[in-house]
Design an enzyme around this catalytic site. Structure first.
Site, PDB file in Angstrom:
ATOM      1  N   LYS A 132       5.659  -9.560   7.306  1.00 41.61           N
ATOM      2  CA  LYS A 132       6.652  -8.553   7.656  1.00 41.61           C
ATOM      3  C   LYS A 132       8.028  -9.210   7.685  1.00 41.61           C
ATOM      4  O   LYS A 132       8.140 -10.419   7.697  1.00 41.61           O
ATOM      5  CB  LYS A 132       6.333  -7.943   9.035  1.00 41.61           C
ATOM      6  CG  LYS A 132       5.080  -7.094   9.004  1.00 41.61           C
ATOM      7  CD  LYS A 132       4.790  -6.377  10.333  1.00 41.61           C
ATOM      8  CE  LYS A 132       5.948  -5.654  10.944  1.00 41.61           C
ATOM      9  NZ  LYS A 132       6.609  -4.700  10.034  1.00 41.61           N
ATOM     10  N   ALA A 189       4.557  -2.859   6.531  1.00 36.68           N
ATOM     11  CA  ALA A 189       4.416  -4.293   6.256  1.00 36.68           C
ATOM     12  C   ALA A 189       4.785  -4.537   4.802  1.00 36.68           C
ATOM     13  O   ALA A 189       4.817  -3.604   3.986  1.00 36.68           O
ATOM     14  CB  ALA A 189       2.988  -4.757   6.523  1.00 36.68           C
ATOM     15  N   ASP A 190       5.048  -5.794   4.492  1.00 36.89           N
ATOM     16  CA  ASP A 190       5.348  -6.164   3.107  1.00 36.89           C
ATOM     17  C   ASP A 190       4.089  -6.573   2.359  1.00 36.89           C
ATOM     18  O   ASP A 190       3.975  -6.330   1.159  1.00 36.89           O
ATOM     19  CB  ASP A 190       6.394  -7.283   3.101  1.00 36.89           C
ATOM     20  CG  ASP A 190       7.669  -6.820   3.778  1.00 36.89           C
ATOM     21  OD1 ASP A 190       8.254  -5.839   3.310  1.00 36.89           O
ATOM     22  OD2 ASP A 190       8.047  -7.399   4.818  1.00 36.89           O
ATOM     23  N   GLU A 241       9.818  -6.820  15.847  1.00 33.80           N
ATOM     24  CA  GLU A 241       8.511  -6.254  15.443  1.00 33.80           C
ATOM     25  C   GLU A 241       7.378  -7.061  16.057  1.00 33.80           C
ATOM     26  O   GLU A 241       6.389  -6.505  16.545  1.00 33.80           O
ATOM     27  CB  GLU A 241       8.412  -6.253  13.911  1.00 33.80           C
ATOM     28  CG  GLU A 241       9.337  -5.214  13.295  1.00 33.80           C
ATOM     29  CD  GLU A 241       9.476  -5.300  11.792  1.00 33.80           C
ATOM     30  OE1 GLU A 241       9.089  -6.327  11.197  1.00 33.80           O
ATOM     31  OE2 GLU A 241       9.995  -4.334  11.198  1.00 33.80           O
ATOM     32  N   THR A 254       8.739   3.253   5.398  1.00 39.68           N
ATOM     33  CA  THR A 254       7.495   3.924   5.796  1.00 39.68           C
ATOM     34  C   THR A 254       7.553   4.321   7.271  1.00 39.68           C
ATOM     35  O   THR A 254       7.149   5.429   7.641  1.00 39.68           O
ATOM     36  CB  THR A 254       6.271   3.027   5.505  1.00 39.68           C
ATOM     37  OG1 THR A 254       6.479   2.325   4.280  1.00 39.68           O
ATOM     38  CG2 THR A 254       5.003   3.847   5.395  1.00 39.68           C
TER      39      THR A 254
HETATM   40  C1  5RP Z   1      10.921  -4.668   8.325  1.00 38.65           C
HETATM   41  C2  5RP Z   1       9.490  -4.705   7.919  1.00 38.65           C
HETATM   42  C3  5RP Z   1       8.946  -3.521   7.201  1.00 38.65           C
HETATM   43  O1  5RP Z   1       7.876  -3.016   7.918  1.00 38.65           O
HETATM   44  C4  5RP Z   1       8.516  -3.938   5.832  1.00 38.65           C
HETATM   45  O2  5RP Z   1       9.605  -4.546   5.157  1.00 38.65           O
HETATM   46  C5  5RP Z   1       7.992  -2.743   5.018  1.00 38.65           C
HETATM   47  O3  5RP Z   1       9.040  -1.875   4.736  1.00 38.65           O
HETATM   48  P1  5RP Z   1       8.807  -0.555   3.870  1.00 38.65           P
HETATM   49  O4  5RP Z   1       8.025   0.389   4.700  1.00 38.65           O
HETATM   50  O5  5RP Z   1      10.219  -0.071   3.576  1.00 38.65           O
HETATM   51  O6  5RP Z   1       8.088  -0.965   2.601  1.00 38.65           O
HETATM   52  O7  5RP Z   1       8.752  -5.621   8.168  1.00 38.65           O
HETATM   53  O8  5RP Z   1      11.334  -5.879   8.894  1.00 38.65           O
END
Ligand code: 5RP
Length: 225
Positions: A98, A87-88, A107, A35
């Site tokens: 995250k 974020a996850d 981050e 993202t």
């Molecule tokens: C990386 C992160 C990312 O922001 C999180 O994994 C979300 O990734 P994505 O946008 O690919 O879903 O924390 O360390």
């Protein structure tokens, strides 16, 4: 709308959200993940003037450079007006998990150094209680077993993320089976374990604004002051 279209849509919404803060003297923070990558593309295509960006990972540094965006050192920028990252998971108080991309420590540093943290994702990231996504914890390699035992004591089920060395030369344990009802308390407890660099809970410094792409719309959530 597929996942990729949602990421693009929320990246465009994020630029709209922060555009008024940006000019050729403004440094910003940019995170890591698919993202955040869309945001880099949208920012570059828009030709919005910024001084440059502090990146949360080497991968993001490379992407920024490829798009002609100046890389900045956080030690020289001072406080950043805005940080944009994915974020996850995100809960209703905008506490986050995250670190799915292993960039959690940088981050967290950039989030702490930023006046405003705009988190972007799709609606699958929103949860009532954090913890379905395994919680990443960055660890000094020699402390792996010690920290794993301590995480079990805290009620989790840690799993070594095979084949990953972070940008800081460390390893990741992903902690499964934790229902995180008090994110601030757990973040503090995990960060006290010797050998932990940091955990992927962003509760001491949550997001300020959460933008989530959903069914053709972008939902906006603002953290209560
Ligand atoms: C990386 C992160 C990312 O922001 C999180 O994994 C979300 O990734 P994505 O946008 O690919 O879903 O924390 O360390």
């Amino acid at each position: 709308m597929n996942q990729d279209e949602k990421k693009r849509q929320v990246a465009e919404a994020a630029l709209d959200e922060v555009r008024h803060l940006l000019d050729s003297k403004t440094p910003i923070g940019i995170g890591t993940g698919s993202t955040a990558n869309r945001f880099i593309e949208v920012l570059a295509e828009s030709k919005t003037q910024i001084l440059g960006a502090v990146a949360s990972s080497k991968v993001t540094e490379e992407r920024l450079s490829n798009h002609g965006i100046e890389l900045l050192d956080l030690n020289t920028t001072g406080t950043l007006p805005v940080y944009i990252d994915g974020a996850d998971e995100a809960d209703p108080q905008l506490n986050l998990i995250k670190g799915g991309g292993a960039a959690l420590t940088r981050e967290k540093i950039i989030a702490e150094a930023s006046s405003q943290f705009v988190c972007i994702g799709d609606d699958s990231k929103r949860v009532d209680v954090l913890g379905t996504f395994p919680l990443p914890v960055e660890i000094i390699p020699m402390a792996r077993s010690l920290v794993a035992r301590a995480l079990v004591e805290l009620g989790g089920n840690p799993e070594y993320r095979q084949g990953i060395v972070t940008d800081n030369g460390n390893i990741i344990l992903d902690v499964h089976d934790m229902l995180i009802t008090n994110p601030q308390e757990l973040e503090f407890a995990i960060n006290q374990i010797p050998g932990v660099v940091t955990c992927g809970l962003f509760a001491k410094r949550p997001a300020d604004i959460l933008l989530l792409a959903s069914q053709g719309n972008v939902l906006k959530f603002v953290r209560d002051a």
